[in-house]
Design an enzyme around this catalytic site. Structure first.
Site, short mmCIF file in Angstrom:
data_model
loop_
_atom_site.label_atom_id
_atom_site.label_comp_id
_atom_site.label_asym_id
_atom_site.label_seq_id
_atom_site.Cartn_x
_atom_site.Cartn_y
_atom_site.Cartn_z
N THR A 173 -6.28 2.70 -6.48
CA THR A 173 -7.49 2.69 -5.66
C THR A 173 -8.24 4.00 -5.84
OG1 THR A 173 -6.49 1.21 -4.03
CG2 THR A 173 -8.38 2.48 -3.32
N GLN A 219 0.12 -0.56 -4.76
CA GLN A 219 -1.18 0.12 -4.73
C GLN A 219 -0.96 1.62 -4.59
OE1 GLN A 219 -2.45 1.46 -1.57
NE2 GLN A 219 -4.22 2.34 -2.58
N SER A 221 0.82 -1.21 0.00
CA SER A 221 0.00 0.00 0.00
C SER A 221 0.86 1.26 0.00
CB SER A 221 -0.91 0.01 1.23
OG SER A 221 -1.56 1.25 1.37
N ASP A 240 -12.73 -8.20 -3.93
CA ASP A 240 -12.40 -8.32 -2.51
C ASP A 240 -13.59 -7.84 -1.68
OD1 ASP A 240 -12.34 -5.53 -2.14
OD2 ASP A 240 -10.17 -5.40 -2.09
N THR A 241 -13.40 -7.82 -0.38
CA THR A 241 -14.38 -7.41 0.65
C THR A 241 -15.20 -8.59 1.13
OG1 THR A 241 -14.58 -5.15 -0.24
CG2 THR A 241 -16.28 -5.88 1.30
N GLY A 242 -14.96 -8.94 2.39
CA GLY A 242 -15.78 -9.94 3.06
C GLY A 242 -15.29 -11.36 2.97
N ILE A 243 -14.20 -11.63 2.27
CA ILE A 243 -13.74 -13.01 2.09
C ILE A 243 -13.13 -13.54 3.38
CG2 ILE A 243 -12.06 -14.47 0.89
CD1 ILE A 243 -12.48 -12.67 -1.57
N HIS A 290 -13.89 -1.28 -0.47
CA HIS A 290 -12.81 -0.96 0.47
C HIS A 290 -13.01 -1.66 1.82
CE1 HIS A 290 -9.34 1.90 0.42
NE2 HIS A 290 -9.33 1.61 1.70
N LYS A 345 -8.96 -0.45 -8.56
CA LYS A 345 -9.57 -1.06 -7.37
C LYS A 345 -10.58 -0.10 -6.74
CE LYS A 345 -8.18 -3.30 -3.02
NZ LYS A 345 -8.96 -2.48 -2.09
N TYR A 357 -2.55 5.54 -4.19
CA TYR A 357 -3.54 6.59 -3.97
C TYR A 357 -2.99 7.86 -4.62
CZ TYR A 357 -5.68 3.83 -0.16
OH TYR A 357 -6.30 2.87 0.59
#
Length: 434
Positions: free
Chosen positions: A186, A158, A136, A331-334, A300, A276, A160
């Site tokens: 992102t 990644q 990141s 992604d998210t919640g895996i 996110h 992303k 920003y």
């Protein structure tokens, strides 16, 4: 009547299977973890509340995160029987290079706050497992040090976008020179989300020593010993490293970034580029027109807009509409290998784990990340065998049904209107005058 007798030693001997005690406490607790939720429980016991909540929490009421996890629970698998599944293949190509598993480690900010080994542990574990590791912009280890720690690993960076564009592109140049093959841009953080757990905990960077934090540290001495005896915590790519995460985001990140800026970034990067934070089909189509190599459906991890779209619910339509033109990641919640298998079946080429990786890191450092990857890999292989498939290529939407729990009211209303018989308007009565 039951006949009883005194047991004989020769009968008891086969039952006596005493194991050699495991003296390594870290290995003992990691071996006992059978799921990612088990690792989360260990992490919570071993990490100060503020640091744990920074990982575990989400924005506002945390509805987005809860719904994302619920979406994976609300699936039904459709297995085939009498298939030869003595061998299974869990790897394929992602963005032009092979991966051993259909998941990788997502970019996470301030990782050494969770556990002192930080990004180095994640990069090394990922390299051993043959999966990508993402660093990141908000990481706590430099671009060059991560690459040096896993020179044979597949590293992604990644980005920003900052208000200072020159500094943003300087990071991109460093990542390219260091050998990172993919840039993750992102796009869902124009401003910081309202992460209420952090505010309630008084979470700051670096962590403040108060009566509360000292009291919270007493049952977690290893974390504090590591914190106080290793390199001071800071963002590796930022000059400013004090205050809250939200203050840093709002002061440095550029809320004016547009598709034109994304095209400019794409022109600067020599490798693959993935966007992303995609949350609508319309945006996915526009990114395809821009020529990106992949999109990541993501809200996110629920850490930005609460009540955001659920990536797993978006997946089938987006994969159907744009999957032939660009790779669709998610992604998210895996939290399990079954979640990953379901995602691949519905059209995802690749998935990313953030919290699941950090739970392992907090539970046991680099060995804990290894355990996270091992748990997910075993679950993927077992789920594929039970579904009756030998390779990821065989997974398809017929293997998964998304059970309905959250259905848009507008969609219900339209369906009801189409199904209802036509109605005639009642005759209007003349107004009665006084």
């Amino acid at each position: 009547m039951v006949q009883r007798r005194i047991p004989k030693i020769k009968d008891l001997a086969p039952l006596m299977r005493f194991k050699t005690p495991e003296l390594d406490a870290r290995k003992r607790r990691l071996d006992a973890a059978l799921t990612i939720y088990d690792l989360r429980d260990i992490a919570k016991r071993r990490t100060p509340t503020a640091a744990f909540d920074y990982t575990d929490g989400a924005a506002e009421a945390e509805l987005s995160l809860g719904r994302a996890r619920q979406a994976f629970e609300d699936i039904e698998f459709k297995p085939s029987i009498l298939r030869d599944v003595s061998t299974v293949s869990t790897g394929w190509d992602v963005l032009g290079a092979s991966v051993a598993q259909p998941f990788g480690i997502a970019p996470t900010g301030f990782t050494r706050m969770m556990q002192t080994e930080g990004e180095i542990a994640g990069a090394r574990a990922a390299a051993r497992a043959g999966i990508p590791f993402s660093l990141s912009t908000m990481g706590t280890t430099s671009i060059e040090d991560v690459k040096a720690a896993s020179p044979q690993g597949r590293n992604w960076f990644q980005l920003y976008m900052w208000k200072d564009r020159d500094r943003s592109i300087a990071l991109v140049d460093r990542a390219a020179k260091a050998g990172y093959d993919t840039l993750l841009v992102t796009v869902d953080v124009p401003v910081a989300g309202a992460r209420l757990r952090d505010k309630r905990n008084g979470f700051s960077i670096p962590p403040a020593l108060t009566l509360g934090t000292v009291a919270n540290a007493l049952p977690r001495p290893e974390w504090w010993i590591n914190f106080l005896t290793t390199e001071p915590l800071s963002f590796a790519s930022l000059d400013r490293s004090s205050g809250t995460v939200a203050e840093l985001i709002d002061s440095m990140f550029d809320p004016s970034v547009t598709f034109e800026d994304l095209a400019w970034i794409k022109a600067q990067w020599p490798g693959k580029i993935v966007v992303k934070g995609v949350q609508t089909l319309e945006d996915a189509k526009r990114l395809v027109d821009l020529g990106v190599d992949g999109i990541t459906l993501s809200n996110h991890g629920g850490r930005q807009l609460d009540r955001a779209p659920i990536p797993f619910h978006l997946l089938p339509q987006v994969a159907r509409e744009v999957g032939a033109h660009t790779e669709v990641h998610l992604d998210t919640g895996i939290m399990s290998g079954a979640d990953i298998v379901a995602s691949v079946a519905l059209g995802a080429r690749f998935t990313m784990i953030g919290r699941a990786y950090l739970y392992g890191l907090m539970a046991g450092g680099e060995a804990g990340v290894d355990r996270t990857i091992q748990i997910l890999s075993e679950q993927i292989s077992r789920t594929m065998r039970l579904l009756g498939v030998n390779a990821l290529e065989e997974l398809n939407p017929t293997h998964v049904t998304q059970l309905a729990r959250l259905t848009p009211i507008a969609a219900n209303a339209v369906a009801a209107a189409e199904a209802a018989p036509a109605r005639t308007s009642p005759a209007r009565k003349p107004a009665v005058r006084a």
